[in-house]
Motif scaffolding. Structure first.
Motif, PDB file in Angstrom:
ATOM      1  N   THR A  50       0.851  -1.181   0.000  1.00  0.00           N
ATOM      2  CA  THR A  50       0.000   0.000   0.000  1.00  0.00           C
ATOM      3  C   THR A  50       0.887   1.231   0.000  1.00  0.00           C
ATOM      4  N   SER A  58      -4.046   7.117  -1.169  1.00  0.00           N
ATOM      5  CA  SER A  58      -3.374   5.829  -1.049  1.00  0.00           C
ATOM      6  C   SER A  58      -3.867   4.881  -2.130  1.00  0.00           C
ATOM      7  N   VAL A  59      -3.056   3.864  -2.406  1.00  0.00           N
ATOM      8  CA  VAL A  59      -3.441   2.831  -3.366  1.00  0.00           C
ATOM      9  C   VAL A  59      -2.773   1.533  -2.938  1.00  0.00           C
ATOM     10  N   THR A  60      -3.542   0.437  -2.968  1.00  0.00           N
ATOM     11  CA  THR A  60      -3.017  -0.879  -2.636  1.00  0.00           C
ATOM     12  C   THR A  60      -2.795  -1.666  -3.912  1.00  0.00           C
ATOM     13  N   VAL A  61      -1.554  -2.126  -4.106  1.00  0.00           N
ATOM     14  CA  VAL A  61      -1.168  -2.840  -5.319  1.00  0.00           C
ATOM     15  C   VAL A  61      -0.845  -4.280  -4.935  1.00  0.00           C
ATOM     16  N   GLY A 118       1.042  -0.033  -9.960  1.00  0.00           N
ATOM     17  CA  GLY A 118       0.310   1.120  -9.433  1.00  0.00           C
ATOM     18  C   GLY A 118       1.171   2.358  -9.428  1.00  0.00           C
ATOM     19  N   LEU A 162       1.464   6.496  -7.664  1.00  0.00           N
ATOM     20  CA  LEU A 162       0.983   7.476  -6.691  1.00  0.00           C
ATOM     21  C   LEU A 162       2.000   8.611  -6.605  1.00  0.00           C
ATOM     22  N   HIS A 214      -5.724  10.297  -9.817  1.00  0.00           N
ATOM     23  CA  HIS A 214      -5.616   9.036  -9.082  1.00  0.00           C
ATOM     24  C   HIS A 214      -6.007   7.885  -9.998  1.00  0.00           C
ATOM     25  N   GLU A 238      -6.381   3.624 -10.414  1.00  0.00           N
ATOM     26  CA  GLU A 238      -6.430   2.323  -9.762  1.00  0.00           C
ATOM     27  C   GLU A 238      -5.308   1.442 -10.323  1.00  0.00           C
ATOM     28  N   PRO A 239      -4.882   0.415  -9.587  1.00  0.00           N
ATOM     29  CA  PRO A 239      -3.857  -0.498 -10.107  1.00  0.00           C
ATOM     30  C   PRO A 239      -4.320  -1.164 -11.403  1.00  0.00           C
TER      31      PRO A 239
END
Length: 279
Positions: free
Chosen positions: A43, A50-53, A59, A61, A100, A102-103
């Motif tokens: 993350t 934030s982004v979780t990959v 991903g 950021l 932003h 997304e993955p």
């Protein structure tokens, strides 16, 4: 995002396996990172979000003041990254430029670019830094291209997307025609034609010959393959069919395309190249 990445001052690459996970950071300056996760998950967190990959994903950021990587504790994560440092950017300007995403699934193109970037190591010289920056920009551009394609494809009906991918992956198979595509996606030809045209603005038949012609043009310009080989590679029924189709769709015959696009043989193959001797 396009404006933001043009402001990056320098890129660097790296890769690591974090056997037990853990937290890396915080990086207390304007920063942007693309990560490619081969296994495990991470993350990325910044003041912008934030982004979780996860495994099999890439991903991106950015952040203005704070950035950190949180690798899932107790889990092994193998990751490579492309990172760049940004100049100080006023909050309104940053917010207007940052998008932003997304993955996305890791493409072979993105994976290869990352590998080339990582292979440049950490040494510093004018030429090496210029090369690394060019690769870094390519990684980000590739991510943006594929993320936007991914967003576009998410809006497509599932069977239309299946039909498009089937044609993209099988242009060399001359048996792939509209009826075969319709069978593959379990639709009637009439329903497929109507749905595809509504979504793509073109019939599946025209799309198929469009991508075949585009691939053929690329091979004519960038390879030494014969017309017969290219016709076979691109799913044309014969050399004459290949020639007629390119003339109709591109406006030039294969010979004209190759000649006008400046294709030449390499000097060791071209017998018309004379030897030069200097006194």
């Amino acid at each position: 995002m396009d404006q933001l990445i043009n402001q990056i001052r320098g890129y660097s690459f790296g890769g690591m396996t974090y056997e037990k996970g853990g937290l890396f950071g915080p990086i207390m300056r304007p920063y942007l990172s693309v990560i490619v996760i081969e296994s495990g998950s991470c993350t990325m967190r910044s003041d912008a979000g934030s982004v979780t990959v996860r495994s099999g994903q890439a991903g991106v950021l950015a952040g203005r003041k704070r950035f950190e990587f949180d690798y899932l504790r107790g889990e092994s994560t193998t990751v490579s990254w492309c990172e760049g440092f940004l100049p100080d950017i006023d909050p309104p300007v940053f917010e207007a430029q940052f998008t932003h995403f997304e993955p996305i699934p890791i493409s072979e193109r993105l994976r290869r670019l990352q590998r080339v970037g990582v292979s440049t190591g950490h040494a510093s010289s004018a030429d090496l830094n210029s090369l690394r920056n060019a690769i870094g920009l390519s990684v980000l551009r590739a991510f943006l291209l594929e993320a936007r394609q991914d967003e576009s494809e998410k809006k497509m009906p599932v069977r239309v997307l299946m039909a498009k991918r089937f044609m993209d992956d099988n242009i060399s198979d001359e048996t792939v025609v509209v009826n075969a595509v319709a069978r593959h996606v379990e639709m009637s030809p009439q329903h497929l034609i109507a749905s595809f045209k509504t979504t793509m603005g073109i019939t599946p038949g025209k799309y198929l010959w469009q991508i075949r012609a585009a691939r053929a043009r690329q091979l004519l310009v960038h390879t030494r393959l014969s017309h017969a080989q290219i016709a076979f590679e691109c799913g044309f029924k014969s050399v004459s069919h290949f020639s007629r189709s390119l003339k109709a769709r591109i406006g030039n015959t294969p010979s004209q395309i190759r000649r006008e696009m400046g294709f030449v043989q390499s000097s060791e193959m071209d017998t018309s190249v004379e030897e030069f001797f200097f006194d």
